[in-house]
Design a protein around this motif. Structure first.
Motif, PDB file in Angstrom:
ATOM      1  N   THR A  28       1.007  -1.630   0.100  1.00  0.00           N
ATOM      2  CA  THR A  28       0.178   0.095   0.474  1.00  0.00           C
ATOM      3  C   THR A  28       0.930   1.007   0.391  1.00  0.00           C
ATOM      4  O   THR A  28       0.274   2.528  -1.009  1.00  0.00           O
ATOM      5  CB  THR A  28      -0.984  -0.254   1.190  1.00  0.00           C
ATOM      6  OG1 THR A  28      -1.676  -1.425   1.617  1.00  0.00           O
ATOM      7  CG2 THR A  28      -2.436   1.143   1.527  1.00  0.00           C
ATOM      8  N   TYR A  29       2.023   1.275   0.566  1.00  0.00           N
ATOM      9  CA  TYR A  29       2.466   2.458   0.731  1.00  0.00           C
ATOM     10  C   TYR A  29       3.898   2.185   0.208  1.00  0.00           C
ATOM     11  O   TYR A  29       5.029   1.899   0.646  1.00  0.00           O
ATOM     12  CB  TYR A  29       2.625   3.134   2.829  1.00  0.00           C
ATOM     13  CG  TYR A  29       1.708   2.677   3.346  1.00  0.00           C
ATOM     14  CD1 TYR A  29       0.546   3.805   2.532  1.00  0.00           C
ATOM     15  CD2 TYR A  29       1.002   2.504   4.655  1.00  0.00           C
ATOM     16  CE1 TYR A  29      -0.093   4.155   3.200  1.00  0.00           C
ATOM     17  CE2 TYR A  29      -0.291   1.973   4.587  1.00  0.00           C
ATOM     18  CZ  TYR A  29      -1.113   2.852   4.132  1.00  0.00           C
ATOM     19  OH  TYR A  29      -2.319   3.347   4.312  1.00  0.00           O
ATOM     20  N   ARG A  33       9.462  -0.224   2.121  1.00  0.00           N
ATOM     21  CA  ARG A  33      10.076  -1.082   1.507  1.00  0.00           C
ATOM     22  C   ARG A  33      11.299  -2.013   2.218  1.00  0.00           C
ATOM     23  O   ARG A  33      13.035  -1.760   1.609  1.00  0.00           O
ATOM     24  CB  ARG A  33      11.168  -0.681   0.361  1.00  0.00           C
ATOM     25  CG  ARG A  33       9.838   0.013  -1.037  1.00  0.00           C
ATOM     26  CD  ARG A  33       9.001  -1.395  -1.285  1.00  0.00           C
ATOM     27  NE  ARG A  33       7.827  -0.962  -2.113  1.00  0.00           N
ATOM     28  CZ  ARG A  33       6.483  -0.741  -2.220  1.00  0.00           C
ATOM     29  NH1 ARG A  33       5.785  -1.368  -1.343  1.00  0.00           N
ATOM     30  NH2 ARG A  33       5.996  -0.219  -2.890  1.00  0.00           N
ATOM     31  N   PRO A  34      11.135  -3.398   3.016  1.00  0.00           N
ATOM     32  CA  PRO A  34      12.132  -3.539   3.866  1.00  0.00           C
ATOM     33  C   PRO A  34      13.192  -4.482   2.652  1.00  0.00           C
ATOM     34  O   PRO A  34      12.611  -4.939   1.933  1.00  0.00           O
ATOM     35  CB  PRO A  34      11.662  -4.135   4.927  1.00  0.00           C
ATOM     36  CG  PRO A  34       9.946  -4.213   4.213  1.00  0.00           C
ATOM     37  CD  PRO A  34       9.688  -3.391   3.406  1.00  0.00           C
ATOM     38  N   ALA A  50       9.937   3.422  12.228  1.00  0.00           N
ATOM     39  CA  ALA A  50       9.192   4.604  13.052  1.00  0.00           C
ATOM     40  C   ALA A  50       8.822   5.467  12.325  1.00  0.00           C
ATOM     41  O   ALA A  50       7.406   5.311  11.639  1.00  0.00           O
ATOM     42  CB  ALA A  50      10.334   6.110  13.073  1.00  0.00           C
ATOM     43  N   LEU A  51       8.412   4.896  10.540  1.00  0.00           N
ATOM     44  CA  LEU A  51       7.575   5.307   9.643  1.00  0.00           C
ATOM     45  C   LEU A  51       6.139   4.287   9.574  1.00  0.00           C
ATOM     46  O   LEU A  51       5.110   4.772   9.937  1.00  0.00           O
ATOM     47  CB  LEU A  51       8.363   4.450   8.471  1.00  0.00           C
ATOM     48  CG  LEU A  51       7.082   4.529   6.523  1.00  0.00           C
ATOM     49  CD1 LEU A  51       6.199   5.894   6.479  1.00  0.00           C
ATOM     50  CD2 LEU A  51       8.007   4.298   5.663  1.00  0.00           C
ATOM     51  N   THR A  66      -6.161   4.945   4.147  1.00  0.00           N
ATOM     52  CA  THR A  66      -5.727   4.889   3.270  1.00  0.00           C
ATOM     53  C   THR A  66      -4.536   5.865   2.581  1.00  0.00           C
ATOM     54  O   THR A  66      -3.954   5.720   2.612  1.00  0.00           O
ATOM     55  CB  THR A  66      -5.772   3.324   2.649  1.00  0.00           C
ATOM     56  OG1 THR A  66      -6.502   2.071   3.744  1.00  0.00           O
ATOM     57  CG2 THR A  66      -4.661   2.712   1.949  1.00  0.00           C
ATOM     58  N   GLU A  67      -5.953   6.325   1.776  1.00  0.00           N
ATOM     59  CA  GLU A  67      -5.790   7.453   0.603  1.00  0.00           C
ATOM     60  C   GLU A  67      -5.063   8.366   1.606  1.00  0.00           C
ATOM     61  O   GLU A  67      -4.128   9.668   0.959  1.00  0.00           O
ATOM     62  CB  GLU A  67      -6.986   7.623   0.189  1.00  0.00           C
ATOM     63  CG  GLU A  67      -7.408   6.728  -0.797  1.00  0.00           C
ATOM     64  CD  GLU A  67      -8.163   5.659  -0.288  1.00  0.00           C
ATOM     65  OE1 GLU A  67      -8.628   5.915   0.692  1.00  0.00           O
ATOM     66  OE2 GLU A  67      -8.042   4.459  -0.940  1.00  0.00           O
ATOM     67  N   GLY A  68      -5.626   8.683   2.850  1.00  0.00           N
ATOM     68  CA  GLY A  68      -5.495  10.299   3.446  1.00  0.00           C
ATOM     69  C   GLY A  68      -3.532   9.742   3.844  1.00  0.00           C
ATOM     70  O   GLY A  68      -2.667  10.961   4.184  1.00  0.00           O
ATOM     71  N   VAL A  69      -3.339   8.822   4.415  1.00  0.00           N
ATOM     72  CA  VAL A  69      -2.565   8.672   5.005  1.00  0.00           C
ATOM     73  C   VAL A  69      -1.199   8.268   3.636  1.00  0.00           C
ATOM     74  O   VAL A  69      -0.078   9.063   4.133  1.00  0.00           O
ATOM     75  CB  VAL A  69      -2.256   7.255   5.587  1.00  0.00           C
ATOM     76  CG1 VAL A  69      -0.235   6.582   5.844  1.00  0.00           C
ATOM     77  CG2 VAL A  69      -2.600   6.965   7.108  1.00  0.00           C
ATOM     78  N   GLN A  70      -1.270   8.337   2.663  1.00  0.00           N
ATOM     79  CA  GLN A  70      -0.521   8.587   1.235  1.00  0.00           C
ATOM     80  C   GLN A  70      -0.209   9.876   1.082  1.00  0.00           C
ATOM     81  O   GLN A  70       0.765   9.854   1.156  1.00  0.00           O
ATOM     82  CB  GLN A  70      -0.719   7.467   0.082  1.00  0.00           C
ATOM     83  CG  GLN A  70       0.303   7.382  -0.630  1.00  0.00           C
ATOM     84  CD  GLN A  70       1.353   6.720  -0.134  1.00  0.00           C
ATOM     85  OE1 GLN A  70       1.430   5.543   0.297  1.00  0.00           O
ATOM     86  NE2 GLN A  70       2.400   7.407  -0.388  1.00  0.00           N
TER      87      GLN A  70
END
Length: 107
Positions: A28-29, A33-34, A50-51, A66-70
């Motif tokens: 989603t985000y 990307r680990p 932290a993210l 979800t869109e708001g967080v992005q």
């Protein structure tokens, strides 16, 4: 000494999130990307941890979509303008401002 990398199990315990949620957030985000170690297991850096805490706060505590967080991750947190408030809230704030100014003059 500070740890350089965290396993998915450690991140799951630290954040209280299930591993499937963490994997879903990776899809989603794009900021999350680990890397994978030589065994193919995800390893998270301190900044990624932290993210994850930030995303969790926005979704669970502040109730963003979800869109708001992005949007926040991409552009930063929006600033509330007085015009974003309802007319009733603006009126209430205006009355409070007048009251406080009168009170200040009396002191």
């Amino acid at each position: 000494m500070k740890k350089l990398y965290y396993s998915m199990g450690e991140v799951s315990k630290l954040t209280g999130l299930e591993p499937h949620v963490l994997r879903n957030w990776e899809k989603t985000y794009s900021e999350l990307r680990p890397k994978k170690n030589s065994a193919g297991n995800r390893v998270y850096k301190e900044s990624e941890l932290a993210l994850i805490f930030r995303i969790k706060e926005l979704l669970h505590d502040k109730k963003y979509s979800t869109e708001g967080v992005q949007e926040i991750l991409t552009n930063g947190e929006p600033k509330k303008k007085q015009s974003d408030l309802s007319a009733e809230a603006q009126k209430d704030l205006s009355e409070i401002r007048v009251f406080l100014n009168d009170l200040l003059e009396r002191l």
